[in-house]
Write a protein that holds these residues in place. Structure first.
Motif, PDB file in Angstrom:
ATOM      1  N   LEU A  69       0.818  -1.209   0.000  1.00  0.00           N
ATOM      2  CA  LEU A  69       0.000   0.000   0.000  1.00  0.00           C
ATOM      3  C   LEU A  69       0.856   1.264   0.000  1.00  0.00           C
ATOM      4  O   LEU A  69       0.409   2.337  -0.424  1.00  0.00           O
ATOM      5  CB  LEU A  69      -0.934   0.005   1.209  1.00  0.00           C
ATOM      6  CG  LEU A  69      -2.010  -1.095   1.212  1.00  0.00           C
ATOM      7  CD1 LEU A  69      -2.776  -1.070   2.527  1.00  0.00           C
ATOM      8  CD2 LEU A  69      -2.954  -0.923   0.039  1.00  0.00           C
ATOM      9  N   ALA A  70       2.112   1.155   0.461  1.00  0.00           N
ATOM     10  CA  ALA A  70       2.987   2.327   0.544  1.00  0.00           C
ATOM     11  C   ALA A  70       3.667   2.663  -0.777  1.00  0.00           C
ATOM     12  O   ALA A  70       4.296   3.710  -0.897  1.00  0.00           O
ATOM     13  CB  ALA A  70       4.034   2.108   1.617  1.00  0.00           C
ATOM     14  N   ASP A  71       3.545   1.808  -1.781  1.00  0.00           N
ATOM     15  CA  ASP A  71       4.251   2.011  -3.047  1.00  0.00           C
ATOM     16  C   ASP A  71       4.044   3.395  -3.668  1.00  0.00           C
ATOM     17  O   ASP A  71       5.009   3.996  -4.146  1.00  0.00           O
ATOM     18  CB  ASP A  71       3.882   0.922  -4.061  1.00  0.00           C
ATOM     19  CG  ASP A  71       4.555  -0.404  -3.739  1.00  0.00           C
ATOM     20  OD1 ASP A  71       5.495  -0.405  -2.915  1.00  0.00           O
ATOM     21  OD2 ASP A  71       4.151  -1.429  -4.313  1.00  0.00           O
ATOM     22  N   PRO A  72       2.829   3.947  -3.687  1.00  0.00           N
ATOM     23  CA  PRO A  72       2.652   5.253  -4.342  1.00  0.00           C
ATOM     24  C   PRO A  72       3.439   6.393  -3.697  1.00  0.00           C
ATOM     25  O   PRO A  72       3.766   7.369  -4.372  1.00  0.00           O
ATOM     26  CB  PRO A  72       1.150   5.514  -4.230  1.00  0.00           C
ATOM     27  CG  PRO A  72       0.525   4.180  -4.022  1.00  0.00           C
ATOM     28  CD  PRO A  72       1.555   3.357  -3.303  1.00  0.00           C
ATOM     29  N   ILE A  73       3.772   6.278  -2.422  1.00  0.00           N
ATOM     30  CA  ILE A  73       4.479   7.387  -1.778  1.00  0.00           C
ATOM     31  C   ILE A  73       5.980   7.145  -1.641  1.00  0.00           C
ATOM     32  O   ILE A  73       6.706   8.003  -1.167  1.00  0.00           O
ATOM     33  CB  ILE A  73       3.875   7.703  -0.385  1.00  0.00           C
ATOM     34  CG1 ILE A  73       4.010   6.491   0.553  1.00  0.00           C
ATOM     35  CG2 ILE A  73       2.441   8.169  -0.506  1.00  0.00           C
ATOM     36  CD1 ILE A  73       3.655   6.798   1.983  1.00  0.00           C
ATOM     37  N   LEU A  74       6.449   5.978  -2.077  1.00  0.00           N
ATOM     38  CA  LEU A  74       7.883   5.662  -1.987  1.00  0.00           C
ATOM     39  C   LEU A  74       8.632   6.233  -3.178  1.00  0.00           C
ATOM     40  O   LEU A  74       8.144   6.227  -4.307  1.00  0.00           O
ATOM     41  CB  LEU A  74       8.102   4.150  -1.932  1.00  0.00           C
ATOM     42  CG  LEU A  74       7.567   3.405  -0.708  1.00  0.00           C
ATOM     43  CD1 LEU A  74       7.815   1.910  -0.856  1.00  0.00           C
ATOM     44  CD2 LEU A  74       8.202   3.921   0.568  1.00  0.00           C
ATOM     45  N   THR A  75       9.861   6.699  -2.924  1.00  0.00           N
ATOM     46  CA  THR A  75      10.726   7.154  -4.010  1.00  0.00           C
ATOM     47  C   THR A  75      11.299   5.924  -4.715  1.00  0.00           C
ATOM     48  O   THR A  75      11.211   4.794  -4.203  1.00  0.00           O
ATOM     49  CB  THR A  75      11.884   8.013  -3.474  1.00  0.00           C
ATOM     50  OG1 THR A  75      12.723   7.186  -2.652  1.00  0.00           O
ATOM     51  CG2 THR A  75      11.372   9.215  -2.709  1.00  0.00           C
ATOM     52  N   LYS A  76      11.929   6.141  -5.841  1.00  0.00           N
ATOM     53  CA  LYS A  76      12.549   5.040  -6.590  1.00  0.00           C
ATOM     54  C   LYS A  76      13.605   4.335  -5.733  1.00  0.00           C
ATOM     55  O   LYS A  76      13.678   3.111  -5.698  1.00  0.00           O
ATOM     56  CB  LYS A  76      13.170   5.587  -7.875  1.00  0.00           C
ATOM     57  CG  LYS A  76      13.752   4.526  -8.769  1.00  0.00           C
ATOM     58  CD  LYS A  76      14.302   5.139 -10.049  1.00  0.00           C
ATOM     59  CE  LYS A  76      14.909   4.050 -10.920  1.00  0.00           C
ATOM     60  NZ  LYS A  76      15.458   4.603 -12.154  1.00  0.00           N
ATOM     61  N   GLU A  77      14.424   5.115  -5.023  1.00  0.00           N
ATOM     62  CA  GLU A  77      15.478   4.549  -4.165  1.00  0.00           C
ATOM     63  C   GLU A  77      14.869   3.734  -3.021  1.00  0.00           C
ATOM     64  O   GLU A  77      15.373   2.670  -2.675  1.00  0.00           O
ATOM     65  CB  GLU A  77      16.373   5.657  -3.594  1.00  0.00           C
ATOM     66  CG  GLU A  77      17.233   6.360  -4.616  1.00  0.00           C
ATOM     67  CD  GLU A  77      16.474   7.438  -5.396  1.00  0.00           C
ATOM     68  OE1 GLU A  77      15.454   7.959  -4.896  1.00  0.00           O
ATOM     69  OE2 GLU A  77      16.894   7.747  -6.521  1.00  0.00           O
ATOM     70  N   GLN A  78      13.782   4.242  -2.437  1.00  0.00           N
ATOM     71  CA  GLN A  78      13.117   3.517  -1.353  1.00  0.00           C
ATOM     72  C   GLN A  78      12.531   2.203  -1.863  1.00  0.00           C
ATOM     73  O   GLN A  78      12.583   1.182  -1.174  1.00  0.00           O
ATOM     74  CB  GLN A  78      12.023   4.386  -0.718  1.00  0.00           C
ATOM     75  CG  GLN A  78      12.563   5.541   0.099  1.00  0.00           C
ATOM     76  CD  GLN A  78      11.471   6.504   0.548  1.00  0.00           C
ATOM     77  OE1 GLN A  78      10.483   6.724  -0.159  1.00  0.00           O
ATOM     78  NE2 GLN A  78      11.655   7.081   1.736  1.00  0.00           N
ATOM     79  N   LYS A  79      11.975   2.232  -3.073  1.00  0.00           N
ATOM     80  CA  LYS A  79      11.432   0.998  -3.666  1.00  0.00           C
ATOM     81  C   LYS A  79      12.546  -0.017  -3.922  1.00  0.00           C
ATOM     82  O   LYS A  79      12.365  -1.214  -3.689  1.00  0.00           O
ATOM     83  CB  LYS A  79      10.696   1.306  -4.972  1.00  0.00           C
ATOM     84  CG  LYS A  79       9.369   1.985  -4.763  1.00  0.00           C
ATOM     85  CD  LYS A  79       8.697   2.285  -6.092  1.00  0.00           C
ATOM     86  CE  LYS A  79       7.412   3.064  -5.883  1.00  0.00           C
ATOM     87  NZ  LYS A  79       6.755   3.419  -7.143  1.00  0.00           N
ATOM     88  N   GLN A  80      13.712   0.472  -4.383  1.00  0.00           N
ATOM     89  CA  GLN A  80      14.848  -0.428  -4.607  1.00  0.00           C
ATOM     90  C   GLN A  80      15.330  -1.044  -3.298  1.00  0.00           C
ATOM     91  O   GLN A  80      15.597  -2.251  -3.227  1.00  0.00           O
ATOM     92  CB  GLN A  80      15.994   0.323  -5.291  1.00  0.00           C
ATOM     93  CG  GLN A  80      15.739   0.627  -6.747  1.00  0.00           C
ATOM     94  CD  GLN A  80      16.850   1.470  -7.359  1.00  0.00           C
ATOM     95  OE1 GLN A  80      17.595   2.160  -6.662  1.00  0.00           O
ATOM     96  NE2 GLN A  80      16.953   1.410  -8.682  1.00  0.00           N
ATOM     97  N   LEU A  81      15.445  -0.227  -2.258  1.00  0.00           N
ATOM     98  CA  LEU A  81      15.866  -0.742  -0.948  1.00  0.00           C
ATOM     99  C   LEU A  81      14.862  -1.750  -0.414  1.00  0.00           C
ATOM    100  O   LEU A  81      15.232  -2.788   0.136  1.00  0.00           O
ATOM    101  CB  LEU A  81      16.054   0.405   0.047  1.00  0.00           C
ATOM    102  CG  LEU A  81      17.259   1.302  -0.177  1.00  0.00           C
ATOM    103  CD1 LEU A  81      17.240   2.479   0.792  1.00  0.00           C
ATOM    104  CD2 LEU A  81      18.548   0.510  -0.026  1.00  0.00           C
TER     105      LEU A  81
END
Length: 177
Positions: A69-81
């Motif tokens: 559910l948090a995917d829309p507010i995550l940055t690209k770097e946060q998604k990679q981590l």
């Protein structure tokens, strides 16, 4: 003249024996150096299971994080981590490799590295044991090779009957002031 020839022959024999001894020592030293270098190399290549997972995951070109559910507010770097952390957890638990290029089993890769260190040490250990046996005294050698000697494994367990008190996460003796 016969005495001089005998001394010359004896001297030549001693020198030849010494040269043969030196050749043997140099060959053993060379072999030991090769085994020591192999052991050092295996130790340098060994990684803890978690670090090995990190290295393998870093080689992956694409890691897709699990949807949340948090995917829309995550940055690209946060998604990679997040993707790397999830991939590591799944990989370390033996559920799935992080990508197509990764080895199927992290445990198998870890075992290969660990066995390499053990095998290289085993080869080097022959020289260590030989050296230890050569430096042992006569009494120790007589005991080790005695038919009547009994050597038993020992497990040491220590504890105290006195309770340990803690202050600020450090053990302390409440009687000392």
């Amino acid at each position: 003249m016969n005495g001089v020839e005998n001394i010359h022959d004896a001297t030549s024999a001693v020198i030849n024996d010494y040269l043969e001894y030196r050749k043997g020592v140099q060959a053993a030293l060379k072999d030991m150096t090769v085994k020591l270098d192999s052991y050092k190399s295996a130790v340098r290549q060994w990684l803890a299971r978690g670090k090995l997972a990190d290295v393998i995951i870093d080689r992956c070109s694409v890691i897709i994080p699990l949807p949340s559910l948090a995917d829309p507010i995550l940055t690209k770097e946060q998604k990679q981590l997040k993707g790397k952390a999830e991939a590591k957890e799944l990989y370390m638990n033996g559920i799935a490799p992080p990508c197509k290029d990764a080895p199927t089993s992290l445990e198998d890769e870890y075992q290969k590295l660990t066995l390499s260190v053990a095998d290289q040490f085993s080869a080097l250990n022959e020289y260590l044991l030989y050296s230890a046996m050569r430096s042992a005294g006569k009494d120790e050698m007589d005991f080790i090779f005695s038919q009547a000697a009994v050597i038993r494994p020992v497990a040491l367990n220590m504890n105290t009957r006195k309770p340990i008190n803690f202050a600020y996460n450090h053990p302390c003796d409440k009687t000392s002031r």
